[in-house]
Design a protein around this motif. Structure first.
Motif, short mmCIF file in Angstrom:
data_model
loop_
_atom_site.label_atom_id
_atom_site.label_comp_id
_atom_site.label_asym_id
_atom_site.label_seq_id
_atom_site.Cartn_x
_atom_site.Cartn_y
_atom_site.Cartn_z
N MET A 1 0.84 -1.19 0.00
CA MET A 1 0.00 0.00 0.00
C MET A 1 0.88 1.25 0.00
N TYR A 3 1.53 5.25 0.67
CA TYR A 3 1.07 6.36 1.51
C TYR A 3 1.80 7.62 1.10
N LEU A 91 -0.70 1.08 8.06
CA LEU A 91 -0.64 2.43 8.59
C LEU A 91 0.49 2.60 9.61
N PRO A 113 -3.38 7.40 2.62
CA PRO A 113 -3.22 6.28 1.69
C PRO A 113 -3.52 6.74 0.26
N HIS B 115 -7.29 1.77 17.76
CA HIS B 115 -6.12 2.40 17.13
C HIS B 115 -6.18 3.91 17.33
N ALA B 117 -5.36 6.19 15.55
CA ALA B 117 -5.72 6.96 14.34
C ALA B 117 -7.24 7.16 14.27
N ALA B 164 -7.34 3.30 5.48
CA ALA B 164 -6.03 3.79 5.93
C ALA B 164 -5.04 2.64 6.09
N ILE B 166 -5.11 0.11 8.47
CA ILE B 166 -4.78 -0.25 9.85
C ILE B 166 -4.55 -1.76 9.88
N ARG B 179 0.05 2.48 21.82
CA ARG B 179 -1.13 1.70 21.44
C ARG B 179 -1.88 1.19 22.66
#
Lengths: 119, 410
Positions: A1, A3, A91, A113, B115, B117, B164, B166, B179
């Motif tokens: 992925m 970013y 992430l 992303p 998370h 985020a 995103a 995760i 975390r």
């Protein structure tokens, strides 16, 4: 992925008393990050942008053609100063790279992303 | 409980572990939930409930999940999903064969839902929805927003997890502290919100679910003293559930609660967790808060409250996690340990504007003013508290208190 790491930093940080030193340290930080990226073998790219005052914005009001304006699109305390694009598995890994980006003074790094081509 | 309700309860008990294993298997929260729901429905339709409920649900949910992927990909005509289906074919046998042991992926799921985020409030909502399976309506009432808004929030959070990227992996060791803090804060928020609901108006199952989450936390993170501390804190709070609301439906404050109604087993469990945490010799706010509550809980055993010890613990809490709410509670403890004047002076130092919820401040002021004999000031403080949206049980309690004060004046 993939970013995109958008570097929003205050340009004022580079114009203070010890501007030269701040610039030197920041660049050294970027060089270190770039070495790490090269070492790790991940795909990446990135660029530093010229100062916000060199920006020109094509602004659309929602009706018809865009009008040209001097300056960046948003008036903020931080300016978009550059970006990296890194290939990261998730992430957390992208955040790990983002943390290595030097930010003199206040600022923010937005981690976005990239929309994959096949979707 | 009738047989069907009992079966449903057993299924829901298995839920966190199953959802977690399914989420890890499919790397998709929505699919995990949908597959579980479909398996649950099928299970409740069985005339003869399966012996191994968790194993049965897992096998069926995996098959349902694969069906769903197949249907999705058929709709999308996406060629590359074929690979997933091919892989899935092998799993079809599981339904007939003995189910594999279900891997424990609950910690992974907890870290995904919590998370950093994702915004704090949404994390709590997501955890309650995905891990506990609470209905969106209940979660919406818990956080005082409308159901459509909460639904949208949860949907967006799931989209964030997906979009995103995760990870469905456990965090790296170096990210662990940040975390873990995010997980603890999320559970604290869920518990604080649920605790407001003294009378169980929102959902009688809510508190039990939060209790299960707390126990899960202690179970999954036995080496993290603050996780044990938070589990202890939540468990002690739950131990007083039967004693917190009177027959009239009014809230009963801690000092007036009938300790015979406290759940001693829960208190014991909390004490054990706190002992295990203390052995790690790494103190933190949750352990201190739990120690304060445990000191209160001792009243059930010897009828006394050690107020000087509580003041000392609040001093320690002010060091590690200072805040106006800690100051309010410290003032109340000082009034008991030293003098009403000392408590009032301490309370004067608090700026109610800095409190997210200023109600406890005004209630504390009413209490100390009453004790100091200033009934008028106490009534005034109660009236202010009433304007700050107390839940039903607390509103009744404040009303009755005010009536007593009025009667004493005339």
């Amino acid at each position: 992925m993939q970013y995109m790491l958008l570097i929003n930093e205050s340009e004022d940080a580079y114009s203070g008393e010890n501007a030269a030193q701040v610039m030197e340290e920041t660049l050294a930080g970027h060089m270190k990050l770039i070495e790490k990226l090269a070492e790790s073998g991940v795909e990446w790219s990135g660029n530093r942008l010229r100062e916000a005052h060199t920006a020109t914005t094509l602004r659309y009001s929602g009706q018809g053609e865009g009008a040209l304006h001097d300056g960046p699109y948003a008036e903020t305390h931080e300016e978009l100063g550059g970006y990296y694009i890194v290939d990261a598995p998730d992430l957390d890994a992208a955040v790990e790279w983002a943390r290595m980006i030097p930010i003199p003074g206040a600022g923010a790094i937005e981690i976005r992303p990239i929309w994959p081509n096949e979707e | 409980m009738n047989e069907r309700a009992l079966l449903a309860r057993k299924c829901m008990d298995a839920r966190p572990r199953l959802i977690a294993a399914l989420a890890a298997h499919f790397s998709d929260l929505d699919l995990a939930e949908e597959a579980f729901d479909a398996a649950l429905e099928a299970c409740l339709r069985q005339d003869d409930p399966p012996d191994n409920i968790a194993g049965w649900l897992m096998s069926v949910a995996r098959r349902k999940g694969i069906d769903m992927i197949r249907r999705r990909s058929a709709e999308a005509r996406a060629g590359d999903a074929a690979a997933l289906i091919e892989e899935g074919e092998a799993d079809m046998g599981d339904v007939i064969a003995l189910p594999d042991p279900i891997p424990d992926e609950r910690l992974r799921l907890l870290f995904i839902c919590c998370h950093p985020a994702i915004t704090l409030e949404t994390r709590a909502a997501l955890a309650l929805k995905v891990i506990c399976g609470l209905p969106v309506g209940t979660i919406a009432r818990l956080f005082l927003i409308g159901e459509p808004a909460m639904f949208q929030r949860i949907t967006r959070a799931k989209a964030k997890v997906r979009g995103a990227g995760i990870a469905f992996d456990l965090p790296q060791r170096r990210d662990w502290p940040e975390r873990l803090d995010a997980v603890l804060l999320t559970l604290e928020l869920a518990y604080t919100a649920a605790y407001q609901d003294a009378a169980g108006e929102i959902d009688s199952e809510l508190s039990a679910e939060i209790g299960r989450l707390a126990a899960m936390l202690a179970d999954l993170l036995p080496d993290e003293p603050e996780a044990l501390g938070l589990a202890a804190l939540i468990t002690i709070a739950r131990s007083r559930e039967e004693a917190r609301v009177g027959r009239s439906g009014a809230m009963i404050p801690l000092s007036k609660q009938d300790t015979a109604l406290w759940n001693r087993q829960a208190i014991e469990q909390a004490r054990r967790w706190l002992d295990e945490a203390a052995a790690k010799q790494q103190t933190g706010p949750y352990q201190i808060m739990a120690a304060i509550q445990l000191t209160h809980a001792r009243r059930a055993f010897d009828g006394k409250t050690d107020w000087p010890a509580i003041v000392t613990l609040y001093d320690a809490l002010m060091m590690v996690r200072p805040g106006p709410m800690v100051q309010v509670n410290r003032a109340l403890a000082m009034a008991e340990a030293h003098s009403i004047e000392a408590g009032l002076a301490e309370l004067e130092a608090v700026d109610p504007k800095r409190l997210v919820n200023a109600r406890p401040y005004h209630v504390a002021r009413a209490k100390l003013q009453e004790r100091a004999g200033n009934h008028e000031a106490a009534i005034e403080a109660l009236d202010t508290a009433q304007t700050l949206g107390p839940p039903q049980a607390e509103r009744l309690f404040l009303t009755q208190w005010r009536e007593t004060l009025m009667a004493a004046q005339s």
